[in-house]
Write an enzyme that holds these catalytic residues in place. Structure first.
Site, PDB file in Angstrom:
ATOM      1  N   ASP A 328       0.786  -1.217   0.000  1.00  0.00           N
ATOM      2  CA  ASP A 328       0.000   0.000   0.000  1.00  0.00           C
ATOM      3  C   ASP A 328       0.826   1.278   0.000  1.00  0.00           C
ATOM      4  O   ASP A 328       0.280   2.369   0.138  1.00  0.00           O
ATOM      5  CB  ASP A 328      -0.949   0.018   1.197  1.00  0.00           C
ATOM      6  CG  ASP A 328      -0.221  -0.080   2.538  1.00  0.00           C
ATOM      7  OD1 ASP A 328       0.954  -0.458   2.545  1.00  0.00           O
ATOM      8  OD2 ASP A 328      -0.863   0.202   3.575  1.00  0.00           O
ATOM      9  N   GLN A 329       2.153   1.184  -0.155  1.00  0.00           N
ATOM     10  CA  GLN A 329       2.937   2.420  -0.140  1.00  0.00           C
ATOM     11  C   GLN A 329       2.740   3.154  -1.458  1.00  0.00           C
ATOM     12  O   GLN A 329       2.546   2.549  -2.518  1.00  0.00           O
ATOM     13  CB  GLN A 329       4.404   2.132   0.127  1.00  0.00           C
ATOM     14  CG  GLN A 329       5.154   1.421  -0.976  1.00  0.00           C
ATOM     15  CD  GLN A 329       6.574   1.073  -0.549  1.00  0.00           C
ATOM     16  OE1 GLN A 329       6.791   0.460   0.491  1.00  0.00           O
ATOM     17  NE2 GLN A 329       7.546   1.471  -1.356  1.00  0.00           N
ATOM     18  N   GLY A 356      16.818   8.579 -26.109  1.00  0.00           N
ATOM     19  CA  GLY A 356      17.718   7.466 -26.353  1.00  0.00           C
ATOM     20  C   GLY A 356      17.601   6.989 -27.787  1.00  0.00           C
ATOM     21  O   GLY A 356      16.754   7.436 -28.562  1.00  0.00           O
ATOM     22  N   ASP A 394      17.213  15.337 -18.597  1.00  0.00           N
ATOM     23  CA  ASP A 394      18.226  15.135 -19.630  1.00  0.00           C
ATOM     24  C   ASP A 394      17.512  14.728 -20.906  1.00  0.00           C
ATOM     25  O   ASP A 394      16.614  13.867 -20.885  1.00  0.00           O
ATOM     26  CB  ASP A 394      19.221  14.045 -19.207  1.00  0.00           C
ATOM     27  CG  ASP A 394      20.205  13.705 -20.313  1.00  0.00           C
ATOM     28  OD1 ASP A 394      21.067  14.554 -20.605  1.00  0.00           O
ATOM     29  OD2 ASP A 394      20.105  12.598 -20.881  1.00  0.00           O
ATOM     30  N   ASP A 396      17.897  13.157 -24.619  1.00  0.00           N
ATOM     31  CA  ASP A 396      18.798  12.344 -25.443  1.00  0.00           C
ATOM     32  C   ASP A 396      18.179  12.171 -26.826  1.00  0.00           C
ATOM     33  O   ASP A 396      17.515  11.176 -27.112  1.00  0.00           O
ATOM     34  CB  ASP A 396      19.028  11.000 -24.751  1.00  0.00           C
ATOM     35  CG  ASP A 396      20.084  10.158 -25.444  1.00  0.00           C
ATOM     36  OD1 ASP A 396      20.452  10.495 -26.583  1.00  0.00           O
ATOM     37  OD2 ASP A 396      20.513   9.166 -24.854  1.00  0.00           O
ATOM     38  N   GLU A 398      18.702  11.545 -30.556  1.00  0.00           N
ATOM     39  CA  GLU A 398      19.687  10.973 -31.472  1.00  0.00           C
ATOM     40  C   GLU A 398      19.088  10.860 -32.886  1.00  0.00           C
ATOM     41  O   GLU A 398      18.508   9.836 -33.215  1.00  0.00           O
ATOM     42  CB  GLU A 398      20.143   9.610 -30.951  1.00  0.00           C
ATOM     43  CG  GLU A 398      20.755   9.694 -29.554  1.00  0.00           C
ATOM     44  CD  GLU A 398      21.256   8.358 -29.033  1.00  0.00           C
ATOM     45  OE1 GLU A 398      21.573   7.463 -29.844  1.00  0.00           O
ATOM     46  OE2 GLU A 398      21.317   8.198 -27.804  1.00  0.00           O
ATOM     47  N   TYR A 399      19.156  11.910 -33.714  1.00  0.00           N
ATOM     48  CA  TYR A 399      19.935  13.132 -33.578  1.00  0.00           C
ATOM     49  C   TYR A 399      19.170  14.278 -34.205  1.00  0.00           C
ATOM     50  O   TYR A 399      18.473  14.076 -35.219  1.00  0.00           O
ATOM     51  CB  TYR A 399      21.284  12.998 -34.277  1.00  0.00           C
ATOM     52  CG  TYR A 399      22.107  11.838 -33.763  1.00  0.00           C
ATOM     53  CD1 TYR A 399      22.892  11.971 -32.624  1.00  0.00           C
ATOM     54  CD2 TYR A 399      22.058  10.604 -34.419  1.00  0.00           C
ATOM     55  CE1 TYR A 399      23.638  10.899 -32.152  1.00  0.00           C
ATOM     56  CE2 TYR A 399      22.793   9.532 -33.943  1.00  0.00           C
ATOM     57  CZ  TYR A 399      23.572   9.686 -32.806  1.00  0.00           C
ATOM     58  OH  TYR A 399      24.294   8.633 -32.327  1.00  0.00           O
ATOM     59  N   THR A 465      31.119  10.049 -26.739  1.00  0.00           N
ATOM     60  CA  THR A 465      32.397   9.740 -27.384  1.00  0.00           C
ATOM     61  C   THR A 465      32.701   8.245 -27.306  1.00  0.00           C
ATOM     62  O   THR A 465      33.714   7.813 -26.743  1.00  0.00           O
ATOM     63  CB  THR A 465      33.516  10.579 -26.744  1.00  0.00           C
ATOM     64  OG1 THR A 465      33.406  10.483 -25.312  1.00  0.00           O
ATOM     65  CG2 THR A 465      33.407  12.029 -27.148  1.00  0.00           C
ATOM     66  N   TYR A 466      31.835   7.467 -27.866  1.00  0.00           N
ATOM     67  CA  TYR A 466      31.968   6.015 -27.978  1.00  0.00           C
ATOM     68  C   TYR A 466      31.093   5.569 -29.139  1.00  0.00           C
ATOM     69  O   TYR A 466      30.382   6.391 -29.743  1.00  0.00           O
ATOM     70  CB  TYR A 466      31.567   5.313 -26.669  1.00  0.00           C
ATOM     71  CG  TYR A 466      30.335   5.862 -26.003  1.00  0.00           C
ATOM     72  CD1 TYR A 466      29.065   5.630 -26.525  1.00  0.00           C
ATOM     73  CD2 TYR A 466      30.432   6.631 -24.839  1.00  0.00           C
ATOM     74  CE1 TYR A 466      27.935   6.135 -25.921  1.00  0.00           C
ATOM     75  CE2 TYR A 466      29.304   7.145 -24.217  1.00  0.00           C
ATOM     76  CZ  TYR A 466      28.055   6.889 -24.768  1.00  0.00           C
ATOM     77  OH  TYR A 466      26.918   7.411 -24.165  1.00  0.00           O
ATOM     78  N   ASP A 467      31.144   4.290 -29.458  1.00  0.00           N
ATOM     79  CA  ASP A 467      30.374   3.765 -30.594  1.00  0.00           C
ATOM     80  C   ASP A 467      30.756   4.419 -31.925  1.00  0.00           C
ATOM     81  O   ASP A 467      29.929   4.496 -32.836  1.00  0.00           O
ATOM     82  CB  ASP A 467      28.859   3.927 -30.366  1.00  0.00           C
ATOM     83  CG  ASP A 467      28.325   2.992 -29.312  1.00  0.00           C
ATOM     84  OD1 ASP A 467      29.080   2.107 -28.872  1.00  0.00           O
ATOM     85  OD2 ASP A 467      27.151   3.153 -28.909  1.00  0.00           O
ATOM     86  N   TRP A 604      28.195   5.282 -19.774  1.00  0.00           N
ATOM     87  CA  TRP A 604      27.083   4.431 -20.199  1.00  0.00           C
ATOM     88  C   TRP A 604      27.541   2.985 -20.052  1.00  0.00           C
ATOM     89  O   TRP A 604      28.453   2.584 -20.750  1.00  0.00           O
ATOM     90  CB  TRP A 604      26.688   4.694 -21.650  1.00  0.00           C
ATOM     91  CG  TRP A 604      25.579   3.776 -22.062  1.00  0.00           C
ATOM     92  CD1 TRP A 604      25.683   2.509 -22.562  1.00  0.00           C
ATOM     93  CD2 TRP A 604      24.180   4.034 -21.944  1.00  0.00           C
ATOM     94  NE1 TRP A 604      24.454   1.953 -22.776  1.00  0.00           N
ATOM     95  CE2 TRP A 604      23.504   2.876 -22.407  1.00  0.00           C
ATOM     96  CE3 TRP A 604      23.432   5.110 -21.496  1.00  0.00           C
ATOM     97  CZ2 TRP A 604      22.111   2.794 -22.435  1.00  0.00           C
ATOM     98  CZ3 TRP A 604      22.054   5.025 -21.532  1.00  0.00           C
ATOM     99  CH2 TRP A 604      21.409   3.874 -21.996  1.00  0.00           C
TER     100      TRP A 604
END
Length: 624
Positions: A328-329, A356, A394, A396, A398-399, A465-467, A604
């Site tokens: 019940d919270q 994302g 935030d 995200d 793309e793009y 700065t990856y992938d 990430w």
């Protein structure tokens, strides 16, 4: 973001023993052994709500033995003294003792603390030892007149939780807290006020003013009731408070950001929960969390996964504070666990990330009515059920004005239009950030949108700065997916961290508004015979969740790095070739980031790290 698809303290004393040997006894730092290995301790009808006493036989030489008791404070306030009582069979006696005063009456033995070790802080332990004759085991243990196992006083229930504190009269350095009273069958004696999980006051009424705070700082408060038997009940719900004054959301100079993404789908197959941030030691080292992801649909910010986000009931073993959710919270799931995390680590700020790779398709429609889009996001992030959890948003996308999973044609100004609308709605006290492309090639994705103009409204950019390279190019060439700098033979010029940061700076983005991205995973190919980068392949290397991608915590053991290029590690094992960051390469990248004046780094995502948080630690150490 990743393209992985979601559900995805010591005193020492020499003591002569009966055998004539001598032993060093560490009276205060001996570790308690697991309960199952200890001799039976408790009488069923005794009581204690805030401490336990456990016994272990340290050694046995036939005609005698060395025994040790450990008293642990399991409550939320310090113990000022302790007395342990137990029975020995008639044939068993205490012959000498240390770190306690031990007396007897018949077969009943009593140990009281000395002047220097009576006080025990919450969570701390004190041990005392003795030599004995005979071989009997203790029974009928009592600690301060209550059961040594910490059970409650018979017929005396602990108090209920007080009401959630209400904050008022907030200034730069103080806040007044008020709460509704708890109930108890024998009466409430007082209340402990906790800030970030640490007691700051004990009061008899239901109000307290906390002073000496820091301007422009976030705090979290809970209240615990204590009854006349000194039993404590459950904590109230947490109240988040931000003092007035201070700076805005942007990190001050010298105070770098160490942000990590936490994914809602990671709580499924990956079995990675908010509690893992605590057990790994990462929570004490990060500054921010981006919770991923919320969706963008029909021009609005929407829930990504309601079950993971706020519906799932957490068991005690999975929960940050070791307390199970109840049916019940009002709030459960990750949001409630994040609330508990902030109570323990009030320095952490949490942003809700929307979009994302998979859910970026809705941004184009949303920015057609930026004010309505911003209002929908604000209403969701600031929903009264979880408003205290989040410190901002935030985005995200793309793009913007470029192709990702889908192609967007909103125009170069769309990113600035969205940023300005979000800042206008969320104001200066909330963080507004964005994850953005790291394509620094000529005419590439950075050139496609007004990231310089939008930076005026964003607190910072998470530059992904990856992938840069991966097995979507099935035949290769093999290349590090997160190169810091260029190198001879790189498949695409401009696909490096250095190129991306340089281009963003050239477009007017302040360096302190740029965070360097670190992937907690590797990308790899199979069918590779060449160890050095640039080899050919036959396809993607097998991965636990997706071909061509694997967590660092797996790769460090199954395919250890055997080379480095462009600031990133690579590994050739069998016919598989992987590239990924290690603590060493992360250290080098953090040095580079500091030399560039960047605002910090982000990762990430948390579940790819080891159980002791090697990579988070490397980022934190490197940013100092």
């Amino acid at each position: 973001m990743s393209t992985e698809t979601p559900p995805r303290r010591a005193r020492f004393r020499w003591i002569p023993l009966r055998s004539g040997r001598s032993r060093v006894i560490a009276g205060l730092t001996a570790l308690a052994v697991p309960f199952a290995a200890m001799v039976g301790l408790a009488t069923p009808a005794a009581a204690a709500a805030s401490a336990t006493a456990t016994y272990t036989k340290k050694s046995d030489w036939g005609s005698g033995f060395e025994g040790q008791w450990t008293v642990k404070n399991t409550g939320t306030t310090a113990l000022s003294s302790w007395t342990v009582e137990w029975d020995f069979p008639a044939s068993t006696k205490v012959t000498s003792a240390w770190d306690a005063t031990v007396t007897s009456s018949g077969n009943r033995w009593t140990a009281k603390n000395l002047g220097w070790n009576g006080s025990i802080a919450p969570g701390a332990s004190v041990s005392f030892g003795f030599n004995g004759s005979g071989s009997g085991s203790p029974s009928g243990c009592k600690l301060n007149g209550a059961a040594c196992d910490g059970s409650t006083v018979p017929g005396d229930n602990p108090p209920s939780a007080p009401g959630k504190p209400t904050a008022s009269d907030i200034t730069n350095t103080s806040v007044k807290l008020s709460w509704s009273a708890a109930t108890d069958d024998k009466g409430v004696k007082n209340y402990d006020v906790l800030r970030g999980g640490t007691k700051v006051a004990t009061v008899t009424g239901t109000t307290y003013t906390n002073t000496g705070l820091t301007a422009g700082t976030d705090y979290s408060y809970t209240v615990v009731a204590r009854d006349t038997a000194d039993q404590t009940g459950p904590a109230s719900a947490a109240t988040a408070v931000r003092t007035t004054g201070g700076g805005g959301g942007e990190p001050p100079v010298g105070d770098r950001v160490n942000l990590g993404y936490f994914t809602n789908w990671g709580t499924y197959g990956r079995n990675y929960h908010v509690k893992n941030l605590v057990t790994s030691g990462s929570a004490a080292k990060i500054t921010h969390i981006n919770y991923a992801f919320g969706n963008v649909q029909n021009g609005k910010c929407t829930i990504g996964d309601s079950y993971a986000d706020y519906e799932r009931a957490y068991t005690a073993d999975q929960a940050v504070d070791g307390k199970a959710d109840t049916w019940d919270q009002p709030l459960r799931g990750n949001f409630n666990q994040l609330r508990k995390l902030k109570a323990q680590y009030p320095h952490i700020k949490i942003l809700w990330s929307f979009g994302g790779w998979t859910w970026s398709g809705g941004f184009g429609q949303a920015v057609q009515n930026p004010a309505a889009f911003a209002q929908s996001c604000y209403d969701l992030v600031e929903d009264p059920r979880w408003a205290d959890v989040f410190d901002g948003i935030d985005l995200d996308w793309e793009y913007p004005n470029a192709c990702g999973l889908t192609c967007d044609t909103s125009g170069p100004a769309a990113i600035k239009t969205m940023a300005d609308a979000m800042r206008a709605k969320f104001g200066s006290k909330n963080l507004v950030t964005a994850a953005i492309t790291a394509d620094g090639s000529s005419g590439g994705k950075i050139d496609a949108a007004d990231y310089g103009g939008a930076a005026q409204s964003f607190d910072w950019y998470n530059v992904m700065t990856y992938d840069f390279f991966g097995a979507w190019a099935a035949q290769g060439p093999t290349a590090p997916h997160s190169p810091l700098t260029s190198y001879t033979g790189i498949p695409q010029q401009g696909f490096t961290s250095a190129d991306a940061i340089a281009k963003l700076k050239a477009k007017g983005v302040p360096a302190k508004k740029l965070l360097l991205g670190i992937g907690f995973y590797g990308r790899g190919w199979t069918g590779v015979t060449q160890s050095a980068p640039g080899g050919t392949a036959t396809g993607a290397a097998p991965g636990t969740y997706e071909a061509g991608i694997e967590d660092y915590k797996v790769l460090k053991n199954t395919c250890p790095a055997n080379g480095t290029i462009a600031g990133t590690a690579y590994a050739h094992c069998g016919t598989n070739w992987w590239s990924y960051d290690t603590p060493a390469t992360i250290g080098s990248k953090m040095t580079w980031a500091k030399n560039q004046g960047l605002g910090g780094a982000f990762s990430w995502e948390f579940s790819g790290d080891t159980t002791n948080g090697e990579l988070v630690t490397a980022i934190a150490s490197g940013l100092k």
